[in-house]
Design an enzyme around this catalytic site. Structure first.
Site, PDB file in Angstrom:
ATOM      1  CB  THR A  40     -14.853  56.130 -50.738  1.00 37.94           C
ATOM      2  OG1 THR A  40     -15.680  55.423 -49.825  1.00 37.94           O
ATOM      3  CG2 THR A  40     -13.438  56.211 -50.186  1.00 37.94           C
ATOM      4  CG  HIS A  43     -15.664  61.256 -48.443  1.00 31.98           C
ATOM      5  ND1 HIS A  43     -16.310  62.308 -47.848  1.00 31.98           N
ATOM      6  CD2 HIS A  43     -16.514  60.205 -48.341  1.00 31.98           C
ATOM      7  CE1 HIS A  43     -17.490  61.927 -47.404  1.00 31.98           C
ATOM      8  NE2 HIS A  43     -17.646  60.649 -47.695  1.00 31.98           N
TER       9      HIS A  43
END
Lengths: 342, 342, 342, 342
Positions: A40, A43
């Site tokens: 994550t 990202h």
């Protein structure tokens, strides 16, 4: 204090000085000992579509860590300064139907620290006392730093029975790799692992997979059927998030088996529901986070008794300031878990 | 053929010549390779109150074994001569409510081979095809001979969740010892064992117990509470059948925990239901036999993947004719499992 | 304000003036609309052994009620003044293993309002916001006043499957009577009720029992076996707390069935564990309170959709000052639920 | 005897004379009293793609019925001539992993009578004794004729908890309509029904739906969220098989809820797994047939105690010879269940 910050609505991240967080009456200030990088976080660095829709810069991000309690809010009970702790970063509301039914991990009003509010890539992090998990004796700071993804793995594996059952792990990123170790520790067998990256296939072996497959060459579903008496594995655990991986999971599961989905596809997926779910009488579980705090109890039970040997996953150790280097190692597929020290 | 026979309604057993069993259209004749002595067999030898009420001599007894298929009845499908097999000796009716609900292990009309009909302490044994379990590759004849009690252990351990959970095993006879190994293999921790016999405490250690207690000296329930965060173990598994052991199990379990009862008390037991079950919100499971054939599937899964190392339990090997000597070793508490070869 | 008070360590109760409770930041002050008398309140009046060991006079007791929110503590969110609410009086700590596992109803540090602290037989009662349950539309104040015992009944009935299953209710006090209605509403059938008091047998009929038995004349276990295909009922629910009732429950349950125990015996009970639990493969559940707040969700679902018709149980309505008269009616077995208005 | 036959690989069906079936030693010959037409029978008439791949004409089809035992095979036990019975038409092998795990309803080698072998649209039908279900007292021949689809409904509804829970039924064909009645009888509430056909919406009301929606005008998922406290229904049950209906089911379910899929889509379906399953932590169940024979036990329990009032579904009664007329009524959406008498 120093922290890794998403400074503005654009790709990148910065190592910056920011104020130490203020804490409320029911908060805890934790001095971060070790943090760890999640997919994550990549990202967020990349500023992909999901990040653009969700992240409000500037933001200190990061959500995998352990550390020692530095200060307690005035109304906090049952914790003490200096204690080694980790935390579930899903801040739940406590009022909604799910919170009041023992399902706070899917709280309707959840906020995630490190995503929706300041996280742990910093010297200090503020955590609501209700989210703190004391680690007690027998859990090292290395393991303490990866309890968030390990909790994902434990939640996925133990969403159904695995003792004496066959399991397929589809996708051997860090959580998939941990799931292999958890499944083995919990009596699963045979444990099949499917992964396209050779490095990770090596780690899958190290984690205890009985059979390691390469979906570029092997027909994973066919092998699953050949290696099991039930016409497929009892449980197919999906960590890749790829449409092909997901379809493989459904085809690899036996009639009456289970598919647990943790990997997150970035767009809609076409499924042959009739053949792969309905006629098979399959059970499918969507897996989000970890159960609060039941999964933590199970995980701590496994770790305290040394039932998991995850050392091969601690591939990289860096000072927090070298976060970008850790990101690079992950992008190249060379690292499994990158541990950061503020 | 030769067999161990209960010849008449009196203590004792004899090694005698008896006819090879005839088989029906849906039966299988198995040439016994290895058999094993159960505590029940000692009761039959002793001709105790239970035996007197249930056994009709003359009877070939014995119900733990493996062997090769010697002959197939005319309507038997899916099995072949020469195959290594074991069997669940609970012959279920197939018509009753329980048989039709996937609970054939508690069939209302069950007959047990070796108790209600001829058993396996013989060169050959007749088994209904529906009770046969093929062992396939990877399971030795030693393990094949103890699947009946190992199934009891697996059924008891896996009657509730154990992965990452604390477990107490009360009573370390052979089934309790196997339960320790099963619990460990399925991710339980810590595993506490309680046993009064020093020999067996040594075996409990060998089976992987984290803490071994002597109820003559240790307060087992107190230790259970001290070693766990929940105010007692998540699961207390009772194998002793002694009123004190049973009460200890209830006291050792945490509020919201589980007690599984396999050990059979010989008379009524006084329980403080209010404190030990009701206020605690406990779940209690009576355990009878093994699930047909779900427990067998789990057990074979564990064995085929070498998740259990039970060799320390194979303490004695004797020819079938020396059955009496095996009984003696068991009575003296020197043997764990006695393997017999016809 | 006026309240029913246990003034001193002796039998009796008094209608007295006491101060309106102060509330904390996370508390709610509720103006009581209707309260209801529980069997526990009779024990407190009687000053029996249990009361002597647990109650610290002076104490405002009572724990079944509904009312409107009169004042909110400064940190309370999600509630509003004037709202009709009830509450679970089990004040849980929020920190213990059970609280953190979705089992707060068996919190290791529970305090019960009306037993361990001031209760609801008063014009106002202080309740922690975390314990408040808003009733929303469609639930009358009569029903609102009995949600505590109705929750016991729902928790007991739904501790296992009942739809299309046979159920026996042993003991038809108020909670047993409610359990009959709940079982009926949830698809159970046949529902057998066993009760020695003729009045209550009439109410059992009114609640929808298919068969009503008198244990003084009927062999309840035998009737259970005769009326069901499984050799006994699928679920035997025990509300009497009498040793005979408890033994009947175990004998009435089918092999593989369930016994749920809510009735509280005042001393140890002798059970034939071998015949009645172990060989039968029975599941036994100790039932304490109601699940927080899952049972409340189920109960409110049933009430809001008018699936329960409990009016026959509202036998008596009195002003709070006439509490003693309500106690008398209950003692004589003439009342089911006595509703009190402050 | 006379029967409805698929005479050749082409659309249509014929009322023909065929031989009475021979029975084997473990078969039963049943004289059909009432049969009923299923949607599958329409597919067979139409000779659609599925039928072409599966059906081998000539075939007596039909699989919903009840009748009286006319003759018993020589080895059949526990049944008697003249008894009123129905049958599960899924002929299971008894040997496979699923059959030996209590999951015979998803047997790997299943053959369906009326599809893979001769069915019940005839004066007589041959059924393996293991598939026979005696109806006993209290179940009429009308209800006896629809136990196959009613079993589908019961299996779908009771695949998860419904008592005190909100339920959405998507698609109100006959099985969806029965599911409404079953959910109501088992304590579900509110029960929402969604159906595009006005006739069927009327029947949904008659079956006890609390809210009836028309997906052509109503936003079903939005209404589900508005009518429930959990952000959607606890259980969404899909009977339409349409991609839109399926997506609606996923959107109508609350986080942590359940979706059970029985309706069969004729091609792959695109799903937003991330939003609708994974982040929601949803459980999805594929539903095939009915559990053998656990669903039958539940269904008979519900019917014997008159918990279901399905009379409005018996819209048409015809002699078997007028099968084509029944098919026509179904095609026009005018009939719910068409009962046929040979």
């Amino acid at each position: 204090m120093h922290a890794i910050v998403k400074p503005s609505a654009a790709p990148g991240a910065a190592y910056q000085e920011v104020p130490v967080p203020e804490i409320g009456l029911r908060d805890v200030l934790v001095k971060v000992h070790t943090a760890s990088i999640c997919g994550t976080d990549l990202h967020i660095c990349d500023w992909d579509a999901w990040s653009q829709s969700r992240i409000h810069p500037p933001l200190v991000f990061g959500h995998e860590f352990c550390g020692h309690i530095a200060r307690l809010g005035g109304e906090v009970e049952g914790l003490k300064e200096g204690e080694l702790v980790s935390a579930d970063m899903h801040v739940f509301c406590g009022h909604c139907y799910q919170c009041r039914s023992g399902e706070a991990h899917i709280c309707q009003n959840v906020k995630i620290l490190g995503v929706d509010g300041p996280g742990c890539f910093a010297e200090y992090v503020r955590i609501p006392a209700a989210n703190i998990v004391p680690l007690g004796a027998g859990i090292s700071t290395d393991y303490g730093a990866i309890l968030d993804p390990l909790g994902n793995a434990v939640h996925t594996v133990l969403a159904g029975p695995v003792a004496g059952r066959s399991v397929a792990v589809i996708g051997c990123g860090p959580i998939g790799l941990m799931a292999i170790a958890v499944a083995r520790a919990c009596g699963a067998g045979p444990v099949l692992a499917s992964e396209i990256n050779a490095n990770r296939r090596g780690l899958a072996q190290a984690m205890g997979a009985d059979v390691v497959l390469d979906p570029a060459r092997d027909n994973v579903a066919e092998r699953a059927r050949a290696l099991t008496p039930g016409g497929g594995v009892d449980a197919a655990l999906e960590f890749s998030g790829h449409p092909e991986g997901i379809r493989t999971a459904f085809q690899a599961a036996r009639p009456g088996g289970r598919v647990s989905l943790l990997g997150i596809p970035s767009r809609a997926v076409e499924l042959d529901l009739t053949r792969d779910i309905i006629f098979k009488g399959l059970t499918v579980e969507g897996i989000n986070g970890r159960r609060l705090f039941d999964t933590w109890h199970q995980m701590i039970g496994l770790l305290r008794q040394k039932r998991l040997a995850l050392e091969p996953l601690f591939t990289d150790r860096l000072p927090l300031r070298d976060f970008a280097q850790g990101v690079e190692r992950l992008r190249q597929g060379k690292a499994a878990k990158v541990l950061l020290t503020p």
